[in-house]
Write a protein that holds these residues in place. Structure first.
Motif, PDB file in Angstrom:
ATOM      1  N   GLU A  45       0.833  -1.207   0.000  1.00 35.27           N
ATOM      2  CA  GLU A  45       0.000   0.000   0.000  1.00 35.27           C
ATOM      3  C   GLU A  45       0.865   1.252   0.000  1.00 35.27           C
ATOM      4  O   GLU A  45       1.730   1.411   0.850  1.00 35.27           O
ATOM      5  CB  GLU A  45      -0.879   0.053   1.253  1.00 35.27           C
ATOM      6  N   LEU A  46       0.600   2.131  -0.930  1.00 34.37           N
ATOM      7  CA  LEU A  46       1.238   3.445  -0.931  1.00 34.37           C
ATOM      8  C   LEU A  46       0.365   4.440  -0.186  1.00 34.37           C
ATOM      9  O   LEU A  46       0.846   5.254   0.588  1.00 34.37           O
ATOM     10  CB  LEU A  46       1.472   3.926  -2.362  1.00 34.37           C
ATOM     11  N   THR A  47      -0.940   4.360  -0.434  1.00 34.09           N
ATOM     12  CA  THR A  47      -1.897   5.223   0.250  1.00 34.09           C
ATOM     13  C   THR A  47      -3.238   4.500   0.325  1.00 34.09           C
ATOM     14  O   THR A  47      -3.574   3.728  -0.570  1.00 34.09           O
ATOM     15  CB  THR A  47      -2.042   6.588  -0.468  1.00 34.09           C
ATOM     16  N   LYS A  48      -3.953   4.725   1.413  1.00 32.53           N
ATOM     17  CA  LYS A  48      -5.266   4.112   1.588  1.00 32.53           C
ATOM     18  C   LYS A  48      -6.195   5.136   2.221  1.00 32.53           C
ATOM     19  O   LYS A  48      -5.842   5.783   3.206  1.00 32.53           O
ATOM     20  CB  LYS A  48      -5.172   2.875   2.484  1.00 32.53           C
ATOM     21  N   SER A  49      -7.363   5.296   1.650  1.00 42.78           N
ATOM     22  CA  SER A  49      -8.351   6.274   2.111  1.00 42.78           C
ATOM     23  C   SER A  49      -7.748   7.672   2.235  1.00 42.78           C
ATOM     24  O   SER A  49      -8.054   8.415   3.154  1.00 42.78           O
ATOM     25  CB  SER A  49      -8.950   5.832   3.447  1.00 42.78           C
ATOM     26  N   GLY A  50      -6.864   7.991   1.296  1.00 37.58           N
ATOM     27  CA  GLY A  50      -6.238   9.310   1.288  1.00 37.58           C
ATOM     28  C   GLY A  50      -5.105   9.471   2.273  1.00 37.58           C
ATOM     29  O   GLY A  50      -4.498  10.542   2.351  1.00 37.58           O
ATOM     30  N   CYS A  51      -4.790   8.432   3.039  1.00 34.48           N
ATOM     31  CA  CYS A  51      -3.717   8.486   4.046  1.00 34.48           C
ATOM     32  C   CYS A  51      -2.477   7.773   3.517  1.00 34.48           C
ATOM     33  O   CYS A  51      -2.572   6.628   3.054  1.00 34.48           O
ATOM     34  CB  CYS A  51      -4.156   7.807   5.338  1.00 34.48           C
ATOM     35  N   ALA A  52      -1.331   8.425   3.607  1.00 30.09           N
ATOM     36  CA  ALA A  52      -0.079   7.827   3.147  1.00 30.09           C
ATOM     37  C   ALA A  52       0.262   6.606   3.994  1.00 30.09           C
ATOM     38  O   ALA A  52       0.278   6.672   5.216  1.00 30.09           O
ATOM     39  CB  ALA A  52       1.048   8.839   3.210  1.00 30.09           C
ATOM     40  N   SER A  53       0.511   5.475   3.338  1.00 28.21           N
ATOM     41  CA  SER A  53       0.959   4.261   4.016  1.00 28.21           C
ATOM     42  C   SER A  53       2.461   4.107   3.896  1.00 28.21           C
ATOM     43  O   SER A  53       3.095   3.482   4.730  1.00 28.21           O
ATOM     44  CB  SER A  53       0.281   3.033   3.394  1.00 28.21           C
ATOM     45  N   ASP A  54       3.029   4.654   2.852  1.00 33.44           N
ATOM     46  CA  ASP A  54       4.473   4.616   2.615  1.00 33.44           C
ATOM     47  C   ASP A  54       5.054   5.957   3.037  1.00 33.44           C
ATOM     48  O   ASP A  54       4.507   7.005   2.699  1.00 33.44           O
ATOM     49  CB  ASP A  54       4.740   4.366   1.126  1.00 33.44           C
ATOM     50  N   PRO A  55       6.170   5.947   3.782  1.00 34.87           N
ATOM     51  CA  PRO A  55       6.727   7.221   4.262  1.00 34.87           C
ATOM     52  C   PRO A  55       7.198   8.159   3.152  1.00 34.87           C
ATOM     53  O   PRO A  55       7.291   9.370   3.362  1.00 34.87           O
ATOM     54  CB  PRO A  55       7.890   6.804   5.160  1.00 34.87           C
ATOM     55  N   SER A  56       7.478   7.633   1.967  1.00 34.41           N
ATOM     56  CA  SER A  56       7.942   8.495   0.879  1.00 34.41           C
ATOM     57  C   SER A  56       6.790   9.038   0.029  1.00 34.41           C
ATOM     58  O   SER A  56       6.998   9.910  -0.807  1.00 34.41           O
ATOM     59  CB  SER A  56       8.930   7.739  -0.015  1.00 34.41           C
TER      60      SER A  56
END
Length: 116
Positions: A45-56
């Motif tokens: 996951e890079l982003t889910k529900s508009g929230c960043a999951s990956d720090p970059s």
């Protein structure tokens, strides 16, 4: 295909093509997979529900509402997979409708315990 080096900054843009000028686009969820036809077995996951999951992962401001821009650092799946494929879900909303999902940004859903 687009070839990049590990940890290289990648910048992506999604454009909405519509005759309706009163629409805006929002990147809701993006996942990566080593398999172009399977986004369930092994995903990142890079982003889910508009929230960043990956720090970059970062949202990049766009001068227009019908264009969504974002970026992240290139990565691989444990060096045994030669490719990474992206699948992103985008939302289209009315421009300046601040009650719409496009304007809510990151929406994290917290579960409450049974006694609260």
């Amino acid at each position: 295909p687009y070839y990049v080096d590990m940890n290289q900054n990648l910048f992506l843009q999604a454009s909405l093509h519509s005759s309706d000028q009163n629409l805006t686009v929002f990147v809701d969820t993006c996942v990566a997979s080593p398999n172009s036809s399977d986004f369930r077995t092994l995903v990142y996951e890079l982003t889910k529900s508009g929230c960043a999951s990956d720090p970059s992962y970062a949202v990049i401001p766009s001068p227009r509402g019908d264009v969504a821009r974002f970026g992240f650092n290139a990565f691989s799946f444990v060096n045994r997979f030669p490719s990474v494929f992206l699948r992103c879900e985008l939302l289209v909303c009315r421009y300046h409708d601040y009650s719409s999902r496009c304007y809510q940004g990151c929406v994290s859903r917290f579960k409450r315990s049974a006694d609260s």
